[in-house]
Design an enzyme around this catalytic site. Sequence first.
Site, PDB file in Angstrom:
ATOM      1  N   SER A 133       0.638  -1.320  -0.156  1.00  0.00           N
ATOM      2  CA  SER A 133      -0.207  -0.179   0.277  1.00  0.00           C
ATOM      3  C   SER A 133       1.150   0.950   0.100  1.00  0.00           C
ATOM      4  O   SER A 133       1.933   1.368   0.525  1.00  0.00           O
ATOM      5  CB  SER A 133      -0.703  -0.152   1.377  1.00  0.00           C
ATOM      6  OG  SER A 133      -1.561   1.325   1.462  1.00  0.00           O
TER       7      SER A 133
ATOM      8  N   TYR B 219      -2.666   0.694  10.545  1.00  0.00           N
ATOM      9  CA  TYR B 219      -2.062   0.312   9.185  1.00  0.00           C
ATOM     10  C   TYR B 219      -1.186   0.876   8.913  1.00  0.00           C
ATOM     11  O   TYR B 219      -0.404  -0.183   8.031  1.00  0.00           O
ATOM     12  CB  TYR B 219      -3.729   0.466   8.174  1.00  0.00           C
ATOM     13  CG  TYR B 219      -3.780  -0.151   7.229  1.00  0.00           C
ATOM     14  CD1 TYR B 219      -4.288  -0.924   6.622  1.00  0.00           C
ATOM     15  CD2 TYR B 219      -3.046   1.073   6.103  1.00  0.00           C
ATOM     16  CE1 TYR B 219      -3.702  -1.826   5.221  1.00  0.00           C
ATOM     17  CE2 TYR B 219      -3.403   1.249   4.526  1.00  0.00           C
ATOM     18  CZ  TYR B 219      -3.618  -0.434   4.420  1.00  0.00           C
ATOM     19  OH  TYR B 219      -3.451  -1.225   3.107  1.00  0.00           O
TER      20      TYR B 219
END
Length: 312
Positions: free
Chosen positions: A177, A190
Amino acid sequence: MLPFMVLLPVLIVVAAGVYYVYNEFLLYMSNAQVRNKVVVLTDAVSGVGSELSRLFHRGGARLILCGTSWDKLESLYDTLSTDADPRETFAPKVVLVDFSDSDSLDEVVAEVVDCYGYVDVLICNSSIKVKGPVQSISLEVDRNIMDINYFGPCTLAKGVLPSMMSRRGGQIVLVNSIHGKLAVPFRSSYAASKHAAQAFFDCLRAEVEEYGIAVSTISHTFINASEPPAADKPGPQRSRLWAYISSQLSHGIQPSALAHEVLQTVNRKKREVLLSHPLPRAALYLRSLLPPVLFSVLSAGVRDSAFTEQIQ
C-alpha cells in the site's frame, strides 16, 4: 489545412489499432510466461484476488488459492473451472489460510509447498485495515493487524524460500500500500504494518538476489470497486485546500487494474511499482525533501473539522 483534417481521423484510427495490437501482444506474452508456473495467492477470494485468480488461471498457471472462507474458495474454484477451457488450464488447489492464527501457519506452509513440491510465484495480497485516532485503537487490534499484514506474509515467504533457493529461482510479490511509504493521520496501525512489510521485503530482495529469486513490491492507493460517488450533500464549510485534497482522496484503483499490474510485475520481474495519482506522489517527495512542510500540512488537515470527519 484540408488534407490535415482528412488525415487526422485516419491517424487516430491507426493509433488506436496499434495500441490494441500492442495490448493483445502483451496479454499473449503474459499468458505465455505464467503458463505451468505454480502461483500462490494468499487472499484469492477478495476483489483483487478473484481478478488475479481469473488472469493467472486463464494464463495456464498452476494456482494455489488461499483464503479464510472455505465456501468462498469453493465458489471461486467452481467459477474458474466453468469460465476456462479445462484442456488449457489446471484445476486450482485450495488451502484454508488464516493469518490471524499464527499457530496454524506452519501447517499452512507445509500444505502449500506439498501441493506441487515447490512454488514459482508467491503473491502476498492479504490485508486488513482500520482507521481512527491512535488512542481509540486497542493493542489487541494493533496485534491482529500486524499478524495479518506483516507476520502472515513474512511467515509464508520464509516457508517457500528453501525450495526457491534450492531451485535457484522464483518470485515473491508483496501487494502492499502507499501507506507503506507514507503515513497519514488516523491510519497508525495500518501504516505501521505496511511500513514493516515494506522494510522486510526490501531487505529480503537484497538477500536472495544471488539465488535468482526476484522480490517485488507494489504500493497502491486504496482499492475502489464502487461506482463514482454522488455529488456532495450540503455539510460543514471546508477550506479550498482540503476540498481539493478530499477530492483527490476519493480516487482509488480498480481491482482489475491492480490485478493486471500484478501480472505485468510478475512477467517483467519489476522490483518496485507505485500506483498512485499525483497527490500521494507529491507527498512522498515532500517526505524525503521537505518533511517539515508535509508534517505541517498533515497537522492542518487534522485540525480541519470537515476533513477529520471524512477521514474517520
